[in-house]
Design a protein around this motif. Structure first.
Motif, PDB file in Angstrom:
ATOM      1  N   UNK A  72      23.644 -28.527 -27.736  1.00  9.39           N
ATOM      2  CA  UNK A  72      23.811 -29.961 -27.487  1.00  9.39           C
ATOM      3  C   UNK A  72      25.139 -30.245 -26.796  1.00  9.39           C
ATOM      4  N   UNK A  73      25.157 -31.328 -26.053  1.00  8.57           N
ATOM      5  CA  UNK A  73      26.378 -31.866 -25.453  1.00  8.57           C
ATOM      6  C   UNK A  73      26.267 -33.376 -25.455  1.00  8.57           C
ATOM      7  N   UNK A  74      27.409 -34.053 -25.481  1.00  8.50           N
ATOM      8  CA  UNK A  74      27.410 -35.501 -25.314  1.00  8.50           C
ATOM      9  C   UNK A  74      28.312 -35.847 -24.130  1.00  8.50           C
ATOM     10  N   UNK A  75      27.704 -36.473 -23.136  1.00  6.48           N
ATOM     11  CA  UNK A  75      28.452 -36.932 -21.979  1.00  6.48           C
ATOM     12  C   UNK A  75      28.931 -38.359 -22.223  1.00  6.48           C
ATOM     13  N   UNK A  76      30.111 -38.658 -21.714  1.00  4.42           N
ATOM     14  CA  UNK A  76      30.669 -40.004 -21.809  1.00  4.42           C
ATOM     15  C   UNK A  76      30.926 -40.553 -20.413  1.00  4.42           C
ATOM     16  N   UNK A  77      30.808 -41.860 -20.300  1.00  9.91           N
ATOM     17  CA  UNK A  77      31.091 -42.540 -19.033  1.00  9.91           C
ATOM     18  C   UNK A  77      31.884 -43.794 -19.371  1.00  9.91           C
ATOM     19  N   UNK A  78      33.177 -43.743 -19.140  1.00  7.56           N
ATOM     20  CA  UNK A  78      34.057 -44.858 -19.472  1.00  7.56           C
ATOM     21  C   UNK A  78      34.269 -45.742 -18.245  1.00  7.56           C
TER      22      UNK A  78
ATOM     23  N   UNK B  22      18.312 -36.722  -9.150  1.00  7.37           N
ATOM     24  CA  UNK B  22      17.199 -37.317  -9.878  1.00  7.37           C
ATOM     25  C   UNK B  22      17.713 -38.157 -11.041  1.00  7.37           C
ATOM     26  N   UNK B  23      16.967 -39.205 -11.344  1.00  9.64           N
ATOM     27  CA  UNK B  23      17.325 -40.037 -12.479  1.00  9.64           C
ATOM     28  C   UNK B  23      16.975 -39.351 -13.785  1.00  9.64           C
ATOM     29  N   UNK B  24      17.868 -39.455 -14.743  1.00  8.52           N
ATOM     30  CA  UNK B  24      17.675 -38.839 -16.048  1.00  8.52           C
ATOM     31  C   UNK B  24      17.358 -39.912 -17.102  1.00  8.52           C
TER      32      UNK B  24
ATOM     33  N   UNK C  13      12.651 -37.381 -25.492  1.00  2.99           N
ATOM     34  CA  UNK C  13      12.642 -36.738 -26.807  1.00  2.99           C
ATOM     35  C   UNK C  13      13.821 -35.827 -27.045  1.00  2.99           C
ATOM     36  N   UNK C  14      14.568 -35.512 -25.984  1.00  5.43           N
ATOM     37  CA  UNK C  14      15.723 -34.614 -26.127  1.00  5.43           C
ATOM     38  C   UNK C  14      17.042 -35.334 -25.835  1.00  5.43           C
ATOM     39  N   UNK C  15      17.024 -36.288 -24.913  1.00  9.84           N
ATOM     40  CA  UNK C  15      18.230 -37.007 -24.500  1.00  9.84           C
ATOM     41  C   UNK C  15      18.173 -38.434 -25.025  1.00  9.84           C
ATOM     42  N   UNK C  16      19.363 -38.976 -25.319  1.00 10.00           N
ATOM     43  CA  UNK C  16      19.471 -40.360 -25.763  1.00 10.00           C
ATOM     44  C   UNK C  16      20.644 -41.031 -25.059  1.00 10.00           C
ATOM     45  N   UNK C  17      20.367 -42.171 -24.415  1.00 10.06           N
ATOM     46  CA  UNK C  17      21.418 -42.953 -23.771  1.00 10.06           C
ATOM     47  C   UNK C  17      21.818 -44.081 -24.710  1.00 10.06           C
ATOM     48  N   UNK C  18      23.109 -44.361 -24.764  1.00  7.54           N
ATOM     49  CA  UNK C  18      23.571 -45.437 -25.638  1.00  7.54           C
ATOM     50  C   UNK C  18      24.827 -46.064 -25.050  1.00  7.54           C
ATOM     51  N   UNK C  19      25.108 -47.274 -25.497  1.00  8.75           N
ATOM     52  CA  UNK C  19      26.297 -47.997 -25.058  1.00  8.75           C
ATOM     53  C   UNK C  19      27.186 -48.319 -26.258  1.00  8.75           C
TER      54      UNK C  19
ATOM     55  N   UNK D  15      29.464 -45.633 -21.944  1.00 13.06           N
ATOM     56  CA  UNK D  15      28.067 -45.237 -22.088  1.00 13.06           C
ATOM     57  C   UNK D  15      28.029 -43.742 -22.392  1.00 13.06           C
ATOM     58  N   UNK D  16      27.093 -43.354 -23.229  1.00 15.74           N
ATOM     59  CA  UNK D  16      26.968 -41.955 -23.625  1.00 15.74           C
ATOM     60  C   UNK D  16      25.586 -41.421 -23.265  1.00 15.74           C
ATOM     61  N   UNK D  17      25.520 -40.123 -23.080  1.00 19.47           N
ATOM     62  CA  UNK D  17      24.246 -39.430 -22.951  1.00 19.47           C
ATOM     63  C   UNK D  17      24.294 -38.249 -23.910  1.00 19.47           C
TER      64      UNK D  17
END
Length: 129
Positions: free
Chosen positions: A16-22, A45-47, A65-71, A78-80
């Motif tokens: 797992x990894x969590x990406x951040x976008x500030x 491509x859009x994820x 089912x594997x990735x989750x986007x959140x704010x 924003x996180x992925x």
């Protein structure tokens, strides 16, 4: 106005990894947000998309089912969250934003890279054993 993506790295398959976008210079709550990715030799491509106006999130079939986007509006970030990663998830990941309209966006608009006015610099995710 700036988007700063981070959190990429090398991970084993299944990890797992969590990406951040500030965001800086604007309030993310007023924007539609998406994560795109581009693998070597392939098109961008859009994820996943997060529509502030619709209050909804959307996912590509390949990551559903594997990735989750959140704010996190308090952090203007924003996180992925990416779980069960596969080698085919290896790519540069970019966050992007455009100003939301007065009504719910057309889904195709959310998935179109050219809709987005602001882009982060990309963060590399490598899934390999």
């Amino acid at each position: 106005v700036q988007l700063q993506a981070s959190g990429g790295g090398l991970v084993q398959p299944g990890g797992s990894l969590r990406l951040s976008c500030a965001a800086s210079g604007f309030i993310l709550d007023f924007y539609e947000i998406a994560w795109f990715r581009q693998a070597p030799g392939k098109e961008r491509e859009g994820v996943s998309c997060s529509s502030s106006s619709a209050g909804s999130t959307y996912y590509a079939d390949s990551v559903k089912g594997r990735f989750t986007i959140s704010r996190d509006n308090a952090k203007n970030t924003v996180y992925l969250q990416m779980n069960s990663l596969k080698p085919e998830d290896t790519a540069d990941y970019y966050c992007a934003a455009y100003t939301r309209g007065p009504s719910m966006p057309i889904l195709s608009t959310l998935w179109r890279a050219s809709s987005y006015d602001y882009w982060g610099q990309g963060t590399l995710v490598t899934v390999s054993s």
